[in-house]
Structure formats: structure tokens, C-alpha cells
Write a protein that holds these residues in place. Structure first.
Motif, PDB file in Angstrom:
ATOM      1  N   VAL A   1       0.666  -1.207  -0.392  1.00  0.00           N
ATOM      2  CA  VAL A   1      -0.047   0.073   0.068  1.00  0.00           C
ATOM      3  C   VAL A   1       0.544   1.386   0.043  1.00  0.00           C
ATOM      4  O   VAL A   1       1.522   0.649   1.106  1.00  0.00           O
ATOM      5  N   HIS A   2       0.831   2.206  -0.961  1.00  0.00           N
ATOM      6  CA  HIS A   2       1.175   3.318  -0.811  1.00  0.00           C
ATOM      7  C   HIS A   2       0.374   4.428  -0.688  1.00  0.00           C
ATOM      8  O   HIS A   2      -0.937   3.864  -1.168  1.00  0.00           O
ATOM      9  N   THR A   3       0.258   5.504  -0.649  1.00  0.00           N
ATOM     10  CA  THR A   3      -0.835   6.617  -0.146  1.00  0.00           C
ATOM     11  C   THR A   3      -0.436   7.833  -1.688  1.00  0.00           C
ATOM     12  O   THR A   3       0.780   7.745  -2.396  1.00  0.00           O
TER      13      THR A   3
ATOM     14  N   GLY B   1      -3.405  11.827   0.111  1.00  0.00           N
ATOM     15  CA  GLY B   1      -3.045  10.747   1.083  1.00  0.00           C
ATOM     16  C   GLY B   1      -4.403   9.400   1.233  1.00  0.00           C
ATOM     17  O   GLY B   1      -3.620   9.041   2.561  1.00  0.00           O
ATOM     18  N   ASN B   2      -4.741   9.421   0.175  1.00  0.00           N
ATOM     19  CA  ASN B   2      -5.477   7.660   0.148  1.00  0.00           C
ATOM     20  C   ASN B   2      -4.792   7.039  -0.025  1.00  0.00           C
ATOM     21  O   ASN B   2      -3.959   6.977  -1.025  1.00  0.00           O
ATOM     22  N   PRO B   3      -4.896   5.215   0.777  1.00  0.00           N
ATOM     23  CA  PRO B   3      -4.184   4.613   0.365  1.00  0.00           C
ATOM     24  C   PRO B   3      -4.076   3.679  -0.687  1.00  0.00           C
ATOM     25  O   PRO B   3      -5.715   4.000  -1.179  1.00  0.00           O
ATOM     26  N   VAL B   4      -3.420   3.015  -1.616  1.00  0.00           N
ATOM     27  CA  VAL B   4      -3.804   2.864  -3.212  1.00  0.00           C
ATOM     28  C   VAL B   4      -2.841   1.489  -3.055  1.00  0.00           C
ATOM     29  O   VAL B   4      -1.343   1.474  -2.836  1.00  0.00           O
ATOM     30  N   LEU B   5      -3.244   0.803  -3.391  1.00  0.00           N
ATOM     31  CA  LEU B   5      -2.940  -1.341  -3.728  1.00  0.00           C
ATOM     32  C   LEU B   5      -2.148  -0.923  -4.844  1.00  0.00           C
ATOM     33  O   LEU B   5      -2.293  -0.470  -6.229  1.00  0.00           O
ATOM     34  N   VAL B   6      -0.677  -1.142  -5.344  1.00  0.00           N
ATOM     35  CA  VAL B   6       0.261  -1.517  -5.952  1.00  0.00           C
ATOM     36  C   VAL B   6       0.958  -2.479  -5.845  1.00  0.00           C
ATOM     37  O   VAL B   6       0.976  -2.933  -5.233  1.00  0.00           O
TER      38      VAL B   6
ATOM     39  N   ARG C   1       9.910  -6.566  -5.826  1.00  0.00           N
ATOM     40  CA  ARG C   1       9.783  -7.221  -3.957  1.00  0.00           C
ATOM     41  C   ARG C   1      11.263  -5.980  -3.342  1.00  0.00           C
ATOM     42  O   ARG C   1      11.558  -6.706  -2.480  1.00  0.00           O
ATOM     43  N   ARG C   2      10.682  -5.356  -3.497  1.00  0.00           N
ATOM     44  CA  ARG C   2      11.953  -4.232  -2.864  1.00  0.00           C
ATOM     45  C   ARG C   2      11.186  -2.515  -2.025  1.00  0.00           C
ATOM     46  O   ARG C   2      11.796  -1.844  -1.824  1.00  0.00           O
ATOM     47  N   LEU C   3      10.082  -2.424  -1.985  1.00  0.00           N
ATOM     48  CA  LEU C   3       9.151  -0.947  -1.986  1.00  0.00           C
ATOM     49  C   LEU C   3       9.269  -1.671  -0.446  1.00  0.00           C
ATOM     50  O   LEU C   3       8.699  -2.636  -0.148  1.00  0.00           O
TER      51      LEU C   3
END
Length: 92
Positions: free
Chosen positions: A17-19, A23-28, A33-35
Motif C-alpha cells: 500500500v502506498h498513498t 493521502g488515500n491508500p492505494v494498492l500497488v 519486491r523492494r518497496l
């Protein structure tokens, strides 16, 4: 995560999950495999994604309140499917 069966990490797809800018959570999809952040692993199979979505597994696994939009993961799976080389025919 969706089918709940274990497999090698090299086979599984990692999501985090990133924002976004608001500021909303976003699934990426974490292709390399390093985030940073907690990851959720699933098979790169639309059925596995469907099961994970139906069970509402992403918010639980990623410890996020509220539902997450799985469209970025669906788009990644579709793009990967279209870029695969055709294999040998079953009759061969």
C-alpha cells in the motif's frame, strides 16, 4: 493470500500500500519486491485475486482500514497475460 496455498516467493506477486497525492491508500504491485512497507503475497492468477478480494484479505493482510481498490493488480495481471509468449499447443 487469495487461495491460501503456500508457494515459492519467486512464483508469487507482492503487493503493498502506498498513498496517493491526496493521502488515500492505494494498492500497488511491487514488481521488484523492494518497496517499503508490509507486503501481501498472492499467486499471479486472476482467480487468486478474486478470492482475495471476495474475502477482503488485502486490508487485513496489509493492516489498512477500509477497502482497497484491486484494479491496479488486475491491470498488472492482464498486462502480464498479454505479454506472455504462446506455449506449445496441447495437441503437439
Amino acid at each position: 493470500m487469495g487461495c491460501r496455498s503456500a508457494d515459492l516467493r519467486s512464483v508469487l506477486l507482492r503487493t503493498v500500500v502506498h498513498t496517493d497525492g491526496a493521502g488515500n491508500p492505494v494498492l500497488v504491485v511491487d514488481v521488484d519486491r523492494r518497496l517499503p512497507g508490509r507486503g501481501a503475497w498472492l499467486h499471479p492468477d486472476p482467480r487468486c485475486l478474486e478470492l482475495a478480494e471476495r474475502r477482503r484479505a488485502f486490508p487485513r493482510a496489509l493492516r489498512v482500514a477500509g477497502p482497497l481498490d484491486v484494479r491496479p493488480v488486475q491491470a498488472h495481471l492482464e498486462a502480464a497475460r498479454h505479454h506472455q509468449l504462446p506455449g506449445p499447443s496441447p495437441e503437439a
